[in-house]
Design a protein around this motif. Structure first.
Motif, PDB file in Angstrom:
ATOM      1  N   LEU A 167      81.492 -19.341  16.191  1.00  0.00           N
ATOM      2  CA  LEU A 167      80.945 -20.701  16.130  1.00  0.00           C
ATOM      3  C   LEU A 167      80.852 -21.184  14.688  1.00  0.00           C
ATOM      4  N   GLY A 168      81.339 -22.399  14.446  1.00  0.00           N
ATOM      5  CA  GLY A 168      81.233 -23.006  13.122  1.00  0.00           C
ATOM      6  C   GLY A 168      82.535 -23.654  12.701  1.00  0.00           C
ATOM      7  N   SER A 169      82.523 -24.314  11.543  1.00  0.00           N
ATOM      8  CA  SER A 169      83.732 -25.041  11.134  1.00  0.00           C
ATOM      9  C   SER A 169      83.902 -25.118   9.620  1.00  0.00           C
ATOM     10  N   GLY A 170      83.193 -24.272   8.884  1.00  0.00           N
ATOM     11  CA  GLY A 170      83.279 -24.354   7.424  1.00  0.00           C
ATOM     12  C   GLY A 170      84.214 -23.320   6.818  1.00  0.00           C
ATOM     13  N   GLY A 171      84.166 -23.216   5.483  1.00  0.00           N
ATOM     14  CA  GLY A 171      84.966 -22.221   4.775  1.00  0.00           C
ATOM     15  C   GLY A 171      84.541 -20.812   5.176  1.00  0.00           C
ATOM     16  N   ARG A 172      83.254 -20.644   5.367  1.00  0.00           N
ATOM     17  CA  ARG A 172      82.737 -19.347   5.834  1.00  0.00           C
ATOM     18  C   ARG A 172      83.397 -18.950   7.150  1.00  0.00           C
ATOM     19  N   GLU A 173      83.508 -19.912   8.055  1.00  0.00           N
ATOM     20  CA  GLU A 173      84.071 -19.586   9.369  1.00  0.00           C
ATOM     21  C   GLU A 173      85.570 -19.328   9.288  1.00  0.00           C
ATOM     22  N   PRO A 175      83.594 -25.545  16.495  1.00  0.00           N
ATOM     23  CA  PRO A 175      84.792 -26.330  16.781  1.00  0.00           C
ATOM     24  C   PRO A 175      85.968 -25.961  15.880  1.00  0.00           C
ATOM     25  N   GLY A 176      85.714 -25.215  14.786  1.00  0.00           N
ATOM     26  CA  GLY A 176      86.805 -24.789  13.917  1.00  0.00           C
ATOM     27  C   GLY A 176      87.313 -25.900  13.018  1.00  0.00           C
ATOM     28  N   ASN A 177      88.371 -25.600  12.283  1.00  0.00           N
ATOM     29  CA  ASN A 177      89.003 -26.577  11.376  1.00  0.00           C
ATOM     30  C   ASN A 177      90.494 -26.225  11.316  1.00  0.00           C
ATOM     31  N   PRO A 178      91.304 -26.985  10.591  1.00  0.00           N
ATOM     32  CA  PRO A 178      92.748 -26.668  10.584  1.00  0.00           C
ATOM     33  C   PRO A 178      93.066 -25.264  10.053  1.00  0.00           C
ATOM     34  N   GLY A 179      92.161 -24.685   9.269  1.00  0.00           N
ATOM     35  CA  GLY A 179      92.375 -23.315   8.788  1.00  0.00           C
ATOM     36  C   GLY A 179      92.137 -22.299   9.890  1.00  0.00           C
ATOM     37  N   THR A 180      91.052 -22.475  10.638  1.00  0.00           N
ATOM     38  CA  THR A 180      90.794 -21.518  11.737  1.00  0.00           C
ATOM     39  C   THR A 180      91.864 -21.648  12.813  1.00  0.00           C
ATOM     40  N   ALA A 181      92.488 -22.838  12.897  1.00  0.00           N
ATOM     41  CA  ALA A 181      93.557 -23.037  13.897  1.00  0.00           C
ATOM     42  C   ALA A 181      94.771 -22.157  13.584  1.00  0.00           C
ATOM     43  N   VAL A 195      94.605 -19.018  12.704  1.00  0.00           N
ATOM     44  CA  VAL A 195      94.340 -17.613  13.049  1.00  0.00           C
ATOM     45  C   VAL A 195      93.585 -17.451  14.370  1.00  0.00           C
ATOM     46  N   SER A 196      93.233 -18.577  14.990  1.00  0.00           N
ATOM     47  CA  SER A 196      92.506 -18.499  16.261  1.00  0.00           C
ATOM     48  C   SER A 196      92.791 -19.782  17.033  1.00  0.00           C
ATOM     49  N   GLU A 197      92.222 -19.876  18.237  1.00  0.00           N
ATOM     50  CA  GLU A 197      92.373 -21.121  18.991  1.00  0.00           C
ATOM     51  C   GLU A 197      91.098 -21.946  18.829  1.00  0.00           C
ATOM     52  N   ASN A 198      91.250 -23.150  18.293  1.00  0.00           N
ATOM     53  CA  ASN A 198      90.077 -24.009  18.159  1.00  0.00           C
ATOM     54  C   ASN A 198      89.692 -24.574  19.510  1.00  0.00           C
ATOM     55  N   VAL A 199      88.380 -24.650  19.743  1.00  0.00           N
ATOM     56  CA  VAL A 199      87.926 -25.239  20.992  1.00  0.00           C
ATOM     57  C   VAL A 199      86.800 -26.219  20.659  1.00  0.00           C
ATOM     58  N   ALA A 200      86.928 -27.430  21.209  1.00  0.00           N
ATOM     59  CA  ALA A 200      86.041 -28.535  20.809  1.00  0.00           C
ATOM     60  C   ALA A 200      84.699 -28.445  21.521  1.00  0.00           C
ATOM     61  N   LEU A 201      83.846 -27.515  21.067  1.00  0.00           N
ATOM     62  CA  LEU A 201      82.499 -27.438  21.625  1.00  0.00           C
ATOM     63  C   LEU A 201      81.527 -28.064  20.642  1.00  0.00           C
ATOM     64  N   ASP A 202      80.490 -28.695  21.191  1.00  0.00           N
ATOM     65  CA  ASP A 202      79.422 -29.250  20.371  1.00  0.00           C
ATOM     66  C   ASP A 202      78.349 -28.148  20.247  1.00  0.00           C
ATOM     67  N   LEU A 203      78.115 -27.698  19.010  1.00  0.00           N
ATOM     68  CA  LEU A 203      77.234 -26.537  18.833  1.00  0.00           C
ATOM     69  C   LEU A 203      75.764 -26.848  19.102  1.00  0.00           C
ATOM     70  N   SER A 204      75.434 -28.152  19.188  1.00  0.00           N
ATOM     71  CA  SER A 204      74.040 -28.467  19.515  1.00  0.00           C
ATOM     72  C   SER A 204      73.833 -28.457  21.046  1.00  0.00           C
ATOM     73  N   LEU A 245      73.727 -26.214  23.660  1.00  0.00           N
ATOM     74  CA  LEU A 245      73.661 -24.772  23.910  1.00  0.00           C
ATOM     75  C   LEU A 245      74.215 -24.419  25.287  1.00  0.00           C
ATOM     76  N   ASP A 246      73.939 -25.275  26.271  1.00  0.00           N
ATOM     77  CA  ASP A 246      74.433 -25.004  27.620  1.00  0.00           C
ATOM     78  C   ASP A 246      75.956 -25.029  27.660  1.00  0.00           C
ATOM     79  N   GLY A 247      76.528 -25.984  26.933  1.00  0.00           N
ATOM     80  CA  GLY A 247      77.995 -26.118  26.898  1.00  0.00           C
ATOM     81  C   GLY A 247      78.633 -24.867  26.290  1.00  0.00           C
ATOM     82  N   VAL A 248      78.041 -24.382  25.213  1.00  0.00           N
ATOM     83  CA  VAL A 248      78.572 -23.181  24.555  1.00  0.00           C
ATOM     84  C   VAL A 248      78.436 -21.986  25.506  1.00  0.00           C
ATOM     85  N   ALA A 249      77.267 -21.879  26.129  1.00  0.00           N
ATOM     86  CA  ALA A 249      77.018 -20.749  27.035  1.00  0.00           C
ATOM     87  C   ALA A 249      77.990 -20.790  28.219  1.00  0.00           C
TER      88      ALA A 249
END
Ligand code: AMP
Ligand code: GLY
Length: 431
Positions: free
Chosen positions: A6-12, A32-38, A40-49, A51-55
């Motif tokens: 979970l996340g979308s920054g440089g750290r992620e 939700p990721g960013n073009p960099g995480t895309a 090396v992984s599959e980005n998925v458009a979840l809203d991190l706020s 919680l039910d959606g993520v779960a």
């Protein structure tokens, strides 16, 4: 193993890059990721706020491990929600994430368990704060919003007028909203800063290599505070003696103290420290990896990260050997949008990134980037890219990073030119 990050920054991006290299991982999503995480992984458009959606996603996709990058979902209770569904998650539950979510709570824990930190007072009432500032306080001092303020809730005050203004802005004008409805007025500490990280399952902890962040916007550590403009690892100020003191006087009593309080902490504990003449003292705790410290740590970590993340989540960290590190130093320099940390434009085209030769020793981690309708890479945030390089020594790593920076262009590109220079001077003084 199926992993959701979970996340979308440089750290992620750094975490996704490292996790994706694990032979254990069969599927990795970043939300939700960013073009960099895309890459090396599959980005998925979840809203991190949500919680039910993520779960729901984690359950439907039979995710084996959720790795939480940023603090907001942790403080909001994402680990509780996932844990209650039987999904393994790296990152503390809400009651333990309060170490970052409430600086007032963090201070209480530190004091109760005798962890060295700056003296402080807590206020919710402006008049009481003002009367303390006028009569009881010694200057300089630090006024802090207790809640999450994205690194912007700290004001160092040389004298009364500035302190009054800071207290008013937080308690009356509510410039940080609810986060500033409680404030701390703290003793001003001096010394070099250090970022220390430990992975823990609440019983065992594994200290990670030391780092140094560069928080201010401008060279020489001037200008406004930011999320972090660059980092180096190792931090040359972290002598064996300092490391021992941090482990014995800071990390251990905090982790045990949290257990005693019935708030088991698992995940990564990030101590922001001041190395004062009286020894290391805690400025703040965070309950997640630092950004950009994570970028240099992931480049130097040679062991597979995933078993450690899983062991923290499952309480089996004592089964693992200590991780292996590349002995070579690493540097990351953050490229930010012109205007950051104030307002800045977005949608600015980024050129030259494709020509950078990335590999084990050079990575450009994405933070605030996006692809426009034509697929062109554009800026989408304050911190845009983190140019991260290993080198045989810090000077070589640094030279390499600044060469890569020259290859990348976007209008308003802003960065510090002195990342690592203080560390190089310290190393020179000792050799
Ligand atoms: P924090 O978000 O609490 O880590 O504070 C952000 C930055 O403010 C730190 O990295 C320090 O540079 C500075 N700072 C915070 N607390 C103090 C303190 N008690 N004394 C001196 N500087 C501080
Ligand atoms: N770089 C400091 C932080 O992540 O809070």
């Amino acid at each position: 193993m199926r992993v959701l990050l979970l996340g979308s920054g440089g750290r992620e991006h750094a975490l996704a890059w490292k996790i994706s290299r694990s032979p254990r991982v069969t599927k990795l999503w970043t939300a939700p990721g960013n073009p960099g995480t895309a890459l090396v992984s599959e980005n998925v458009a979840l809203d991190l706020s949500d919680l039910d959606g993520v779960a729901r996603f984690a359950k439907d996709e039979q995710v084996d491990l959720v790795v939480v990058g940023p603090e907001d979902p942790l403080v909001g209770g994402i680990s509780d929600r996932l844990g209650d569904l039987g999904i393994a998650v790296f990152g503390p539950r809400q009651d333990a994430a309060a170490l970052e979510g409430s600086k007032a709570f963090c201070k209480e824990v530190l004091v109760r368990h005798r962890v060295p930190t700056a003296g402080y007072r807590v206020f919710t009432d402006l008049n009481q704060a003002l009367s303390y500032l006028q009569s009881g306080a010694r200057y300089p001092l630090v006024v802090k919003a207790s809640g999450l303020a994205a690194g912007k809730g700290v004001v160092i005050c040389e004298a009364l007028a500035q302190a009054r203004q800071a207290a008013k802005a937080m308690l009356e004008e509510r410039v940080h909203g609810k986060a500033g409805s409680t404030i701390l007025i703290e003793e001003f500490l001096t010394g070099p800063e250090a970022s220390c990280f430990a992975l823990t399952d609440s019983r065992t902890f594994v200290p990670l290599e030391s780092c140094q962040d560069h928080k201010q916007l401008e060279d020489g550590g001037t200008g406004p505070n930011t999320g972090g403009m660059g980092a180096v690892s190792p931090n040359p100020m972290m002598s064996t003696r300092n490391r021992d003191a941090v482990e014995r006087q800071i990390l251990l009593p905090t982790i045990h103290g949290m257990n005693h309080e019935g708030r088991r902490f698992q995940g990564v504990l990030f101590a922001g420290l001041m190395l004062t003449p009286a020894g290391p003292k805690v400025l703040e705790y965070n309950v997640r990896f630092g950004d950009p410290e994570c970028q240099v740590l992931m480049m130097r970590l040679q062991s597979d990260l995933v078993p450690y993340l899983e062991a923290c989540a499952k309480g089996s960290l004592d089964q693992l050997e200590a991780p292996e590190w590349d002995p070579r130093p690493c540097i990351t320099v953050v490229l930010v949008s012109g205007g950051y940390p104030g307002s800045y434009p977005t949608g600015v085209p980024i050129e030259g990134l494709d020509e950078v030769e990335v590999g084990d020793d050079v990575q450009v981690f994405h933070a605030g980037t996006a692809r426009d309708a034509e697929g062109q890479l554009v800026t989408a945030g304050g911190r845009v890219l983190a140019v991260t390089c290993l080198g045989d020594d810090l000077e070589m790593a640094r030279t390499r990073a600044y060469q890569v920076i020259e290859q990348i262009q976007f209008a308003g590109k802003t960065f510090r030119r002195d990342i690592g220079t203080a560390a190089i001077e310290i190393l020179r003084a000792y050799t």
